[in-house]
Scaffold this active site. Structure first.
Site, mmCIF file in Angstrom:
data_model
loop_
_atom_site.group_PDB
_atom_site.id
_atom_site.type_symbol
_atom_site.label_atom_id
_atom_site.label_comp_id
_atom_site.label_asym_id
_atom_site.label_seq_id
_atom_site.Cartn_x
_atom_site.Cartn_y
_atom_site.Cartn_z
ATOM 1 N N LYS A 232 1.943 -6.386 5.826
ATOM 2 C CA LYS A 232 1.893 -7.931 5.000
ATOM 3 C C LYS A 232 3.158 -7.813 4.032
ATOM 4 O O LYS A 232 3.730 -6.953 3.541
ATOM 5 C CB LYS A 232 0.529 -7.764 4.055
ATOM 6 C CG LYS A 232 -0.478 -7.612 5.018
ATOM 7 C CD LYS A 232 -1.972 -7.699 3.986
ATOM 8 C CE LYS A 232 -3.014 -7.285 4.644
ATOM 9 N NZ LYS A 232 -3.388 -5.744 4.665
ATOM 10 N N TYR B 7 0.910 -1.265 -0.298
ATOM 11 C CA TYR B 7 -0.068 0.068 -0.015
ATOM 12 C C TYR B 7 0.758 1.095 0.000
ATOM 13 O O TYR B 7 0.305 2.388 -0.096
ATOM 14 C CB TYR B 7 -0.874 0.272 1.251
ATOM 15 C CG TYR B 7 -1.689 -1.029 1.547
ATOM 16 C CD1 TYR B 7 -2.000 -2.067 0.466
ATOM 17 C CD2 TYR B 7 -2.617 -1.193 2.613
ATOM 18 C CE1 TYR B 7 -2.698 -3.145 0.500
ATOM 19 C CE2 TYR B 7 -3.472 -2.382 2.736
ATOM 20 C CZ TYR B 7 -3.763 -3.137 1.809
ATOM 21 O OH TYR B 7 -4.419 -4.333 2.187
ATOM 22 N N HIS C 186 1.014 -11.752 1.779
ATOM 23 C CA HIS C 186 -0.153 -11.010 1.231
ATOM 24 C C HIS C 186 -0.977 -11.811 0.277
ATOM 25 O O HIS C 186 -2.193 -11.731 0.144
ATOM 26 C CB HIS C 186 0.406 -9.865 0.529
ATOM 27 C CG HIS C 186 -0.540 -8.496 0.292
ATOM 28 N ND1 HIS C 186 -0.286 -7.350 0.373
ATOM 29 C CD2 HIS C 186 -1.911 -8.471 0.424
ATOM 30 C CE1 HIS C 186 -1.280 -6.666 0.175
ATOM 31 N NE2 HIS C 186 -2.272 -7.337 0.213
#
Ligand code: A2P
Length: 286
Positions: A86, A61, A119
């Site tokens: 993650k 992200y 992830h």
């Protein structure tokens, strides 16, 4: 394995008990698609201000540093918070996983994590998943992360990991919302004491205009978003709603003062598939 105290009228947000005995706050704050910088800092700070204590981010992200900044600015004691990040796909494998974990901690400026997840599975190379997992086990034994788990793993990815694991995954974070509830996978996880965390519990906004959900929301005098989140909780899953809008951040946390009746839960369960992201762990191009 999970408790559903959150399903009782009037009870504030509670916790689920994980298969390692630790507790996890039953609603987390999602940050997927929240841009790094001020937007993330402000929204995470707002979430912490209104009562969330569980924040979910990921290396992919690219907002871990901003999440960390918001945590520090909140002034909340570290031990009151539950922080997840993650491992990204390009960092799979034992050594790279260890290095990626260090990098994430540095970005967050934290000295331990509450939860670290793989992830996405490597759909073609189960050994890669296992070597990444062994690195997570080491981090867990060293006390650098309290709990370890996976994300987007289907049964065929999970079973080899379960067969090889010394420490079982405590969590599987998957796409889960009305219209996309992956019942066989959820059952499989439940049988293995793995808590389901729901990413995109609002279908990333795609399901909020659905007429059936709107009718139920009207019946309970709640928003469609609150119905979706409450439905997750009453189905024993842990929703991670994302928002950058203060009123929505607050609204999404107020999901413990009402109960959806069994017949309405079943009605939502039975809705035909809609709102799927299209991201299939076996074929995602990343
Ligand atoms: P925004 O971030 O602009 O507030 P999901 O958690 O399923 O990924 O959904 C996130 C999407 O849903 C975002 O576009 C977010 O918009 C929007 N959203 C989040 N909470 C609400 C809410 N309570 N009502 C309407 N839309 C919401």
């Amino acid at each position: 394995m999970y408790n559903i105290l959150a399903g009782q009228r009037g009870v504030a947000v509670q916790t689920y008990k994980l298969n390692n005995g630790l507790e996890i706050p039953a609603v987390g704050f999602g940050t997927w698609q929240t841009p790094a910088g001020e937007v993330t800092v402000k929204s995470v700070r707002e979430a912490l201000r209104v009562g969330y204590t569980h924040i979910d981010t990921a290396a992919a992200y690219e907002n871990e540093a901003s999440v960390g900044k918001a945590i520090r600015e909140s002034g909340l004691p570290r031990e009151k918070l539950f922080i997840t990040t993650k491992l990204w796909n390009s960092d799979r494998g034992y050594d790279r996983t260890l290095a990626a974990f260090d990098w994430s901690l540095k970005e967050l400026k934290l000295d331990y994590l509450d939860l670290y997840l793989i992830h996405w599975p490597d759909a073609k190379d189960k050994e890669k998943n296992i070597s990444s997992w062994q690195a997570l086990e080491r981090l867990c034994k060293e006390g650098r992360v309290k709990t370890i788990g996976v994300s987007n793993f289907k049964q065929q990815h999970l079973q080899p990991l379960l067969d090889a694991a010394e420490i079982k995954p405590a969590v599987n974070q998957i796409e889960y919302h009305p219209g996309f509830r992956q019942p066989e996978l959820v059952d499989f996880c439940r049988q293995n004491d793995i808590l389901i965390e729901a990413w995109s519990p609002l279908g990333s906004g795609r399901i909020l205009q659905d007429k059936n959900l709107q009718a139920i929301a009207q019946k309970y005098n709640k928003s469609v978003a609150q119905i979706c989140l409450r439905w997750c909780l009453q189905n024993g899953t842990l929703p991670l709603p994302k928002s950058v809008t203060p009123a929505r951040i607050k609204e999404n946390y107020q999901v413990c003062d009402f109960v959806i009746a069994a017949e309405d839960l079943q009605f939502i369960d039975a809705l035909p598939e809609f709102g799927w992201s299209g991201l299939n762990p076996d074929s995602v191009p990343f």
